[in-house]
Structure formats: C-alpha cells, structure tokens
Design an enzyme around this catalytic site. Structure first.
Site, mmCIF file in Angstrom:
data_model
loop_
_atom_site.group_PDB
_atom_site.id
_atom_site.type_symbol
_atom_site.label_atom_id
_atom_site.label_comp_id
_atom_site.label_asym_id
_atom_site.label_seq_id
_atom_site.Cartn_x
_atom_site.Cartn_y
_atom_site.Cartn_z
ATOM 1 N N HIS A 65 0.968 -1.205 -0.085
ATOM 2 C CA HIS A 65 -0.052 -0.005 -0.063
ATOM 3 C C HIS A 65 0.763 1.257 -0.147
ATOM 4 C CE1 HIS A 65 -3.848 -1.998 1.600
ATOM 5 N NE2 HIS A 65 -3.875 -1.972 0.074
ATOM 6 N N ASP A 67 0.942 4.062 1.298
ATOM 7 C CA ASP A 67 1.859 4.621 2.645
ATOM 8 C C ASP A 67 2.966 4.058 3.174
ATOM 9 O OD1 ASP A 67 -0.459 3.024 3.222
ATOM 10 O OD2 ASP A 67 -0.599 3.823 5.072
ATOM 11 N N HIS A 142 -4.191 -8.654 6.516
ATOM 12 C CA HIS A 142 -4.466 -7.555 5.710
ATOM 13 C C HIS A 142 -5.169 -7.899 4.372
ATOM 14 C CE1 HIS A 142 -4.439 -3.295 5.635
ATOM 15 N NE2 HIS A 142 -3.548 -3.013 4.935
#
Length: 306
Positions: A65, A67, A142
């Site tokens: 992801h 970030d 996740h």
C-alpha cells in the site's frame, strides 16, 4: 556504548497530515540502520532527523500500500547518490514483485551501490549474513499480503570481573577464555566461561503494521524489548478496523501486555483523530509499561538490558 534506538520518520496512516508524514521508521542497531515501510517523503524526513541515508543497510517493507512504500524510489536513489561502501538489502512480500520493480526503477538514476532484493515467500528466518542479529518475518492479516518483522540479538554472557580476579584470569587469558570457553588458570586449574560470567539476554525489537489480530502479531510481539505497532483506530471504531485490516489502540495494548513487551510504541494513526489522548487512555487500560505515542522525528531508545 553502541547506539540502539528507533528514529520515527512518519506516523500517519493512508494520507499525511499537517503534522504527520507518511510512515517511516528507522531502527539504528550498532551502526546498522533498518528502515521499515518508507512512505512518501521519507528521504526528507531522514534529513530532518539528522540521519544520513547511508546509514540504511536494510529496508523492510510490510506490504505494498502506498503509505508504506512510495518513499522507496527516493531512498534508493539517495543511497546511490551518497555511495556508501556497502550494499543494502530490501525485504518485501514476493507477491508484490512487480510493484517493487516499478518502485526500484521509477525514474532514471545512476546505480552506484549494490541493491540486494530479498523477496519473502512465507514466514520464517530471513537472510541477514554478517548482521549482529537474526531477522524473522511473520504473516499478518490485511487485505493484501503483509508481513511483520522481528529482530533478535543472540543471547550472550557478561564476564564478572570479581570472579575473574579470584581465579587469576587477566590479560590475554580473558580473550582465550572468550574464544574457547575454557582456559588454564595460573594455578593450573581449568576455568570454564560459565564459572566467571552470567547470562546476558539478547535484545529484541518487532515491527507490526497494517493487520487485524492474528497469530503473527502475537508471535512477533512475544517478549520483545521494543514493539512498534499500528493503532490506526479506537475501540469505538473496532468494526471499521476489522473491515479494513487494522488494529485499535486497545487491541495493540492488550497484545503488548500479554506478550510481556517492555516499551510499546503506537503509530500509524488515522487522520480522523487529531488528538491522541483517546489512544493513550485506551492503551493505558491494558498496558502499564513504557508507552510511547509516536510523533514524527521522535527518538525512542531500545530499553536497557533486563
């Protein structure tokens, strides 16, 4: 004394805020830097923190992801610009190989330093030849494949000067004892290392980002001196946390308490919480040890040996 500390480079989740940069966590360990999840802006945060990019010997990406990885191109290119005299490794989920390749070659630059890709295909020990620690990955929960990391220093022994003196062990005999485990004392007796030393537990640190509660979280946290763990939400938003694969501050603190963690560093805060006193209060209901709510550019020492 060797420097062992966490340098917090960024603490925001998903998007940066006016006061929080994207993720970035540098663990300095005896002159070797391990950079975890370099989000966008990490290269500049290193400058603000007063840390050279050349200190980075190993990059550990939990998942792809943005970030947690969009700062990788800048970090790679800065390391090549600085030309440190050592290679550096990058660990990341193998399922994101195509993302890694895009990030590694995001723009034109001159490669001067050897980069060693270390894709992770499953949980277990990771290659760290020559490092003064072992490095282990555990699978997290996740929406995309994600791994957490644990660094563990081998246990050792601390020599006790009074016992050495009592047996007449001094000078070159001390080195011989350390190398071979036994030595012949001046009086002709044999002295074993265990007789003149005591156990010195190795230090440890774990890094747990985007995940729901799962076996991997507990495995990574078990007994560590320093745990850096996400606390994206508060318990009032527990359903949202579960749906998006995150932890609440209360969940993170319970994990730390049950695992016997010494210093707990909460990080990766949602922008919906401009004030973190709720995180502090929620964590304190479960964890009574050393608690740190991470702020950008904060330095957190690894706790002294037990």
């Amino acid at each position: 004394m060797s420097q062992r500390e966490l340098v917090v480079l960024g603490t925001a989740s998903q998007v940066p805020t006016r006061t929080r940069n994207h993720n970035g966590y540098l663990l300095l360990w005896d002159g070797e830097g391990l950079l975890f999840d370099p989000g966008e802006g990490t290269q500049r945060q290193l400058l603000y923190a007063g840390v050279s990019a050349s200190a980075v010997r190993r990059v550990c990406v939990t998942h792809f992801h943005g970030d947690h990885c969009l700062g990788l191109p800048g970090v790679i290119q800065r390391i090549n610009l600085d030309r440190p005299p050592h290679p550096f490794s990058v660990h990341y989920p193998a399922s994101g190989q195509h993302f890694f390749e895009r990030l590694r070659h995001a723009s034109v630059f001159h490669e001067t330093v050897e980069l060693r890709p270390e894709p992770i295909t499953g949980p277990g020990e990771l290659a760290a030849p020559g490092a003064p620690y072992s490095l282990r990955a555990a699978r997290l929960s996740h929406p995309v494949e994600s791994f957490g990391y644990r660094l563990t220093e081998p246990d050792g022994r601390r020599l006790l000067p009074e016992r050495l003196a009592a047996r007449g062990i001094r000078g070159p005999l001390v080195g011989e004892l350390q190398r071979h485990g036994t030595v012949t004392a001046p009086d002709g007796s044999t002295v074993a290392l265990a007789e003149v030393s005591e156990e010195r537990p190795g230090q440890s640190a774990a890094f747990v980002m985007d995940t729901r509660l799962c076996d991997g979280v507990a495995e990574l946290a078990a007994g560590v001196d320093l745990l850096v763990i996400e606390a994206t939400f508060l318990e009032a938003d527990a359903e949202l946390a579960q749906a998006h694969g995150h932890l609440t501050a209360g969940q993170a603190a319970r994990v730390a308490a049950e695992a016997g963690v010494r210093t707990l560093v909460l990080a990766h805060f949602s922008q919906r919480y401009p004030d973190l006193e709720g995180h502090r209060a929620e964590a304190r209901r479960h964890f009574d040890g050393d608690l740190v709510l991470a702020e950008d550019l904060l330095r957190v020492p690894v706790p002294r040996r037990r």
